[in-house]
Every structure is written in C-alpha cells, then in structure tokens.
Design a protein around this motif. Structure first.
Motif, PDB file in Angstrom:
ATOM      1  N   ASN A 164       0.858  -1.184   0.000  1.00  0.00           N
ATOM      2  CA  ASN A 164       0.000   0.000   0.000  1.00  0.00           C
ATOM      3  C   ASN A 164       0.893   1.233   0.000  1.00  0.00           C
ATOM      4  OD1 ASN A 164      -1.751   2.105   0.480  1.00  0.00           O
ATOM      5  ND2 ASN A 164      -2.771   1.176   2.223  1.00  0.00           N
ATOM      6  N   PRO A 165       0.878   2.043  -1.082  1.00  0.00           N
ATOM      7  CA  PRO A 165       1.766   3.207  -1.132  1.00  0.00           C
ATOM      8  C   PRO A 165       1.443   4.249  -0.068  1.00  0.00           C
ATOM      9  CG  PRO A 165       0.195   3.270  -2.941  1.00  0.00           C
ATOM     10  CD  PRO A 165       0.052   1.930  -2.289  1.00  0.00           C
ATOM     11  N   ARG A 166       0.280   4.134   0.574  1.00  0.00           N
ATOM     12  CA  ARG A 166      -0.082   5.048   1.666  1.00  0.00           C
ATOM     13  C   ARG A 166       0.318   4.449   3.017  1.00  0.00           C
ATOM     14  NH1 ARG A 166      -3.277   5.038  -2.534  1.00  0.00           N
ATOM     15  NH2 ARG A 166      -4.274   3.085  -1.904  1.00  0.00           N
ATOM     16  N   HIS A 167       1.422   3.731   3.035  1.00  0.00           N
ATOM     17  CA  HIS A 167       1.956   3.108   4.245  1.00  0.00           C
ATOM     18  C   HIS A 167       2.086   4.164   5.340  1.00  0.00           C
ATOM     19  CE1 HIS A 167       4.019  -0.164   6.276  1.00  0.00           C
ATOM     20  NE2 HIS A 167       5.058   0.613   6.533  1.00  0.00           N
ATOM     21  N   PRO A 168       1.464   3.961   6.501  1.00  0.00           N
ATOM     22  CA  PRO A 168       1.360   5.047   7.489  1.00  0.00           C
ATOM     23  C   PRO A 168       2.571   5.252   8.392  1.00  0.00           C
ATOM     24  CG  PRO A 168       0.146   3.134   8.258  1.00  0.00           C
ATOM     25  CD  PRO A 168       0.657   2.784   6.881  1.00  0.00           C
ATOM     26  N   LEU A 169       3.743   4.812   7.971  1.00  0.00           N
ATOM     27  CA  LEU A 169       4.944   5.003   8.787  1.00  0.00           C
ATOM     28  C   LEU A 169       5.283   6.493   8.884  1.00  0.00           C
ATOM     29  CD1 LEU A 169       7.408   3.759  10.262  1.00  0.00           C
ATOM     30  CD2 LEU A 169       8.568   3.721   8.041  1.00  0.00           C
ATOM     31  N   ARG A 170       5.626   6.943  10.079  1.00  0.00           N
ATOM     32  CA  ARG A 170       6.005   8.338  10.292  1.00  0.00           C
ATOM     33  C   ARG A 170       7.419   8.481  10.852  1.00  0.00           C
ATOM     34  NH1 ARG A 170       2.509   8.640   7.393  1.00  0.00           N
ATOM     35  NH2 ARG A 170       0.467   9.651   7.563  1.00  0.00           N
ATOM     36  N   SER A 171       7.970   7.425  11.424  1.00  0.00           N
ATOM     37  CA  SER A 171       9.296   7.510  12.025  1.00  0.00           C
ATOM     38  C   SER A 171      10.386   7.241  10.992  1.00  0.00           C
ATOM     39  CB  SER A 171       9.410   6.516  13.182  1.00  0.00           C
ATOM     40  OG  SER A 171       9.219   5.194  12.716  1.00  0.00           O
ATOM     41  N   PRO A 172      11.614   7.669  11.262  1.00  0.00           N
ATOM     42  CA  PRO A 172      12.702   7.549  10.273  1.00  0.00           C
ATOM     43  C   PRO A 172      13.379   6.185  10.261  1.00  0.00           C
ATOM     44  CG  PRO A 172      13.492   8.748  12.171  1.00  0.00           C
ATOM     45  CD  PRO A 172      12.040   8.462  12.431  1.00  0.00           C
ATOM     46  N   LEU A 173      12.610   5.104  10.148  1.00  0.00           N
ATOM     47  CA  LEU A 173      13.219   3.786  10.026  1.00  0.00           C
ATOM     48  C   LEU A 173      14.009   3.695   8.728  1.00  0.00           C
ATOM     49  CD1 LEU A 173      10.444   1.238  11.121  1.00  0.00           C
ATOM     50  CD2 LEU A 173      12.332   2.133  12.483  1.00  0.00           C
ATOM     51  N   THR A 177      11.953   8.862   5.950  1.00  0.00           N
ATOM     52  CA  THR A 177      11.545  10.262   5.800  1.00  0.00           C
ATOM     53  C   THR A 177      12.295  10.982   4.691  1.00  0.00           C
ATOM     54  OG1 THR A 177      13.057  10.734   7.639  1.00  0.00           O
ATOM     55  CG2 THR A 177      10.707  10.548   8.154  1.00  0.00           C
ATOM     56  N   THR A 178      13.411  10.424   4.221  1.00  0.00           N
ATOM     57  CA  THR A 178      14.185  11.079   3.155  1.00  0.00           C
ATOM     58  C   THR A 178      13.980  10.435   1.793  1.00  0.00           C
ATOM     59  OG1 THR A 178      16.153   9.690   3.454  1.00  0.00           O
ATOM     60  CG2 THR A 178      15.958  11.658   4.857  1.00  0.00           C
ATOM     61  N   LEU A 179      13.178   9.366   1.731  1.00  0.00           N
ATOM     62  CA  LEU A 179      13.030   8.623   0.485  1.00  0.00           C
ATOM     63  C   LEU A 179      12.007   9.272  -0.434  1.00  0.00           C
ATOM     64  CD1 LEU A 179      12.862   4.962   1.874  1.00  0.00           C
ATOM     65  CD2 LEU A 179      14.880   6.211   1.057  1.00  0.00           C
ATOM     66  N   SER A 180      12.236   9.140  -1.738  1.00  0.00           N
ATOM     67  CA  SER A 180      11.242   9.567  -2.712  1.00  0.00           C
ATOM     68  C   SER A 180      10.089   8.567  -2.726  1.00  0.00           C
ATOM     69  CB  SER A 180      11.858   9.648  -4.109  1.00  0.00           C
ATOM     70  OG  SER A 180      12.142   8.346  -4.599  1.00  0.00           O
ATOM     71  N   GLN A 181       8.993   8.950  -3.379  1.00  0.00           N
ATOM     72  CA  GLN A 181       7.847   8.044  -3.438  1.00  0.00           C
ATOM     73  C   GLN A 181       8.201   6.744  -4.168  1.00  0.00           C
ATOM     74  OE1 GLN A 181       5.194   8.820  -1.762  1.00  0.00           O
ATOM     75  NE2 GLN A 181       3.907   7.083  -2.305  1.00  0.00           N
ATOM     76  N   GLY A 182       9.016   6.847  -5.215  1.00  0.00           N
ATOM     77  CA  GLY A 182       9.420   5.653  -5.943  1.00  0.00           C
ATOM     78  C   GLY A 182      10.285   4.730  -5.109  1.00  0.00           C
ATOM     79  N   GLU A 183      11.220   5.316  -4.345  1.00  0.00           N
ATOM     80  CA  GLU A 183      12.070   4.513  -3.463  1.00  0.00           C
ATOM     81  C   GLU A 183      11.245   3.854  -2.369  1.00  0.00           C
ATOM     82  OE1 GLU A 183      15.914   7.471  -4.162  1.00  0.00           O
ATOM     83  OE2 GLU A 183      14.617   7.721  -2.415  1.00  0.00           O
ATOM     84  N   ARG A 184      10.256   4.572  -1.875  1.00  0.00           N
ATOM     85  CA  ARG A 184       9.370   3.990  -0.861  1.00  0.00           C
ATOM     86  C   ARG A 184       8.588   2.806  -1.446  1.00  0.00           C
ATOM     87  NH1 ARG A 184       6.660   9.040   2.579  1.00  0.00           N
ATOM     88  NH2 ARG A 184       8.633   9.783   3.505  1.00  0.00           N
ATOM     89  N   GLY A 185       8.136   2.967  -2.675  1.00  0.00           N
ATOM     90  CA  GLY A 185       7.382   1.895  -3.313  1.00  0.00           C
ATOM     91  C   GLY A 185       8.195   0.620  -3.432  1.00  0.00           C
ATOM     92  N   ARG A 186       9.449   0.747  -3.835  1.00  0.00           N
ATOM     93  CA  ARG A 186      10.291  -0.435  -3.965  1.00  0.00           C
ATOM     94  C   ARG A 186      10.620  -1.040  -2.600  1.00  0.00           C
ATOM     95  NH1 ARG A 186      14.911   1.478  -7.956  1.00  0.00           N
ATOM     96  NH2 ARG A 186      14.153   3.575  -7.453  1.00  0.00           N
ATOM     97  N   LEU A 221       0.590 -11.858  -3.672  1.00  0.00           N
ATOM     98  CA  LEU A 221       1.046 -10.476  -3.547  1.00  0.00           C
ATOM     99  C   LEU A 221      -0.061  -9.540  -4.030  1.00  0.00           C
ATOM    100  CD1 LEU A 221       3.422  -8.495  -2.958  1.00  0.00           C
ATOM    101  CD2 LEU A 221       4.080  -8.758  -5.362  1.00  0.00           C
ATOM    102  N   LEU A 222      -0.449  -8.589  -3.184  1.00  0.00           N
ATOM    103  CA  LEU A 222      -1.506  -7.632  -3.510  1.00  0.00           C
ATOM    104  C   LEU A 222      -0.900  -6.233  -3.555  1.00  0.00           C
ATOM    105  CD1 LEU A 222      -4.259  -8.953  -1.057  1.00  0.00           C
ATOM    106  CD2 LEU A 222      -3.822  -9.671  -3.418  1.00  0.00           C
ATOM    107  N   LEU A 223      -1.159  -5.529  -4.654  1.00  0.00           N
ATOM    108  CA  LEU A 223      -0.587  -4.192  -4.845  1.00  0.00           C
ATOM    109  C   LEU A 223      -1.716  -3.203  -5.107  1.00  0.00           C
ATOM    110  CD1 LEU A 223       1.397  -6.303  -6.930  1.00  0.00           C
ATOM    111  CD2 LEU A 223       2.898  -4.517  -6.042  1.00  0.00           C
TER     112      LEU A 223
END
Length: 262
Positions: free
Chosen positions: A81-90, A138-147, A161-163
């Motif tokens: 889910n690209p709207r992954h609700p993570l807020r911390s800098p993992l 927190t520093t990743l682009s949307q594309g990097e987050r997706g991968r 796998l569900l996308l």
C-alpha cells in the motif's frame, strides 16, 4: 490460490460488491481495473483477509474466510500500500524487516536473526535500492518507498502479492522503474500469484497475464488480459469511448470516437 464465489459486500446499508466471482491460480499476475468507486479496493481487502464478505465465500490459499485464523493467513499474503502510514525515520532495512512481524514500526524487544537480515538485504538488492539500505524513510522519494514496500511484502515469502495502486504519486521515470521492478519480481518468483489495482492501463507491467474489469461493484469481464483489455470492454467499464492499443507488451488507452456502449 484465490477463489471468490458470488460475493456481496455491504457497508452502512450500501452494496459495494455484488455477485463477484474470481479465481486466481498460482503464478497468475492479475490486473484489477475500473473507475473510481467501482469497488477495487474493497475487493482487494477481501483478497487480503482484511474484511469478510457479507454473502458468498472467499477462499485464500485453500482456506475459507470465517473458518480460519486470519492472522496466520495474512502471513502468506504480501500487501503493498503506497499510503503506508509510517512516520518515524526507520531505515529501508528496518522497514523490510517489519514485514516479518506484520507491524508498521519495529516490534519492541524483537530482534531479527542474521539470516533474516541477510534475506532483507537480498530483497533490497533485488528491488534496486541497495545504496539506500540505511537511508531513513523520511528522506526517500515516493518511488524509493514503493520499492522498499515491495521488498517488505516479499520478505515473508508470501504465496499471494496484492498491490494497491503502487504507482500512486510517481513521476513517469519512477513509474517505469517500479514497473520494471515488478517484472523482475515475477521473473524471480514465477510461482507467486498477484493482483495489482490501478485506474490506468499504462501502469500495468508487461508480466501481467490476466485482468478483471469492475464497474459499480460488479465484474464486467475477467480472464486472460489480451481478451479482457479490449476497446469494447474497457469502454463499457468506464462508460466512455476508450480505444486500447498494445505495444511491446504494454497497454495504452486513448480517447476514441466510438459511440458509448451501454
């Protein structure tokens, strides 16, 4: 891997899905398309054991919803889910490892094994973000987050796998990189079944084998992608004249002068 039979889903007295039947076999890569409000995300939540049908049956990996521990079942399902609700800098590595615990944050007092960390690194390399393995979310682009999220979904070795609209918010270059990544994932995991939800045919990877079209909670057509993603059926689904072309394994939708089909 997945079988829905005559499924209805009602929420707040509104029928969101009606008489939906769908079967996904091992290794099939499905696309689920339809206009806004068609019920795509609702259907994906059923496939992911997040919700239960109001009527009908849903069997996931041979187990029927309502008769199985869904927490155990979800361990065999990767959900992106690209709207992954993570807020911390993992870091990306930590994010991928949360796929083992099914949590958003790192689970307190839980430590991965050396083998699990190694597997996370392998998937990060497969997804093409090794240089960012220690970079914070927190520093990743949307594309990097997706991968990163795809790697997270794969670490538990899911069978399904569900996308959910994985290219949301991506520019054209990042979108193409993500689609190439999905093709690589399917090539390296040929037994993996998948369902990708999107509004746009241009966002389908070349590895797509099957497609289902959804309108107003009902399946318009489902089957082999080449038979379903046609000008006639897509026009009927979106209630707008749309002409479909396919080049080099990719689909393209453009406005057509064909009359509307009812």
């Amino acid at each position: 891997m997945l079988e829905l039979k005559d499924v209805d889903f009602v929420r707040d007295g509104k029928l969101l899905l009606a008489e939906v039947s769908l079967t996904v076999a091992e290794g099939e890569r499905w696309a689920l398309l339809g206009p806004n409000g068609a019920g795509k995300s609702t259907l994906l939540n059923l496939c992911g054991a997040i919700t239960h049908p109001t009527r009908g049956t849903v069997e996931i990996l041979g187990r029927r919803l309502g008769t199985v521990d869904i927490r155990t079942l979800r361990e065999s399902i990767g959900h992106v889910n690209p709207r992954h609700p993570l807020r911390s800098p993992l870091s990306i590595t930590d994010i991928v490892l949360t796929g083992l615990t099914g949590t958003i944050e790192r689970m307190p007092r839980w430590s991965p094994t050396a083998a699990q960390v190694s597997r996370a690194r392998e998937l990060i390399a497969l997804l093409g973000v090794s240089s960012l393995a220690d970079s914070p979310w927190t520093t990743l682009s949307q594309g990097e987050r997706g991968r990163a999220l795809i790697a997270r979904a794969l670490i538990s070795d899911p069978q399904l796998l569900l996308l959910d609209e994985p290219t949301t918010g991506l520019d054209v270059a990042a979108r193409e990189q993500l689609l190439e990544t999905l093709d690589q994932v399917h090539a390296s995991h040929p037994e993996l079944g998948s369902i990708l939800v999107t509004h746009h045919l241009e966002e389908l990877p070349t590895s797509t084998t099957h497609a289902a079209l959804l309108r107003e909670g009902r399946v318009v057509a489902a089957g082999v992608a080449a038979d379903v993603l046609t000008t006639e059926l897509v026009t009927r689904t979106f209630a707008y004249p749309i002409e479909i072309h396919r080049t080099a394994g990719r689909w393209l939708a453009t406005a057509s002068k064909l009359p509307l089909l009812h």
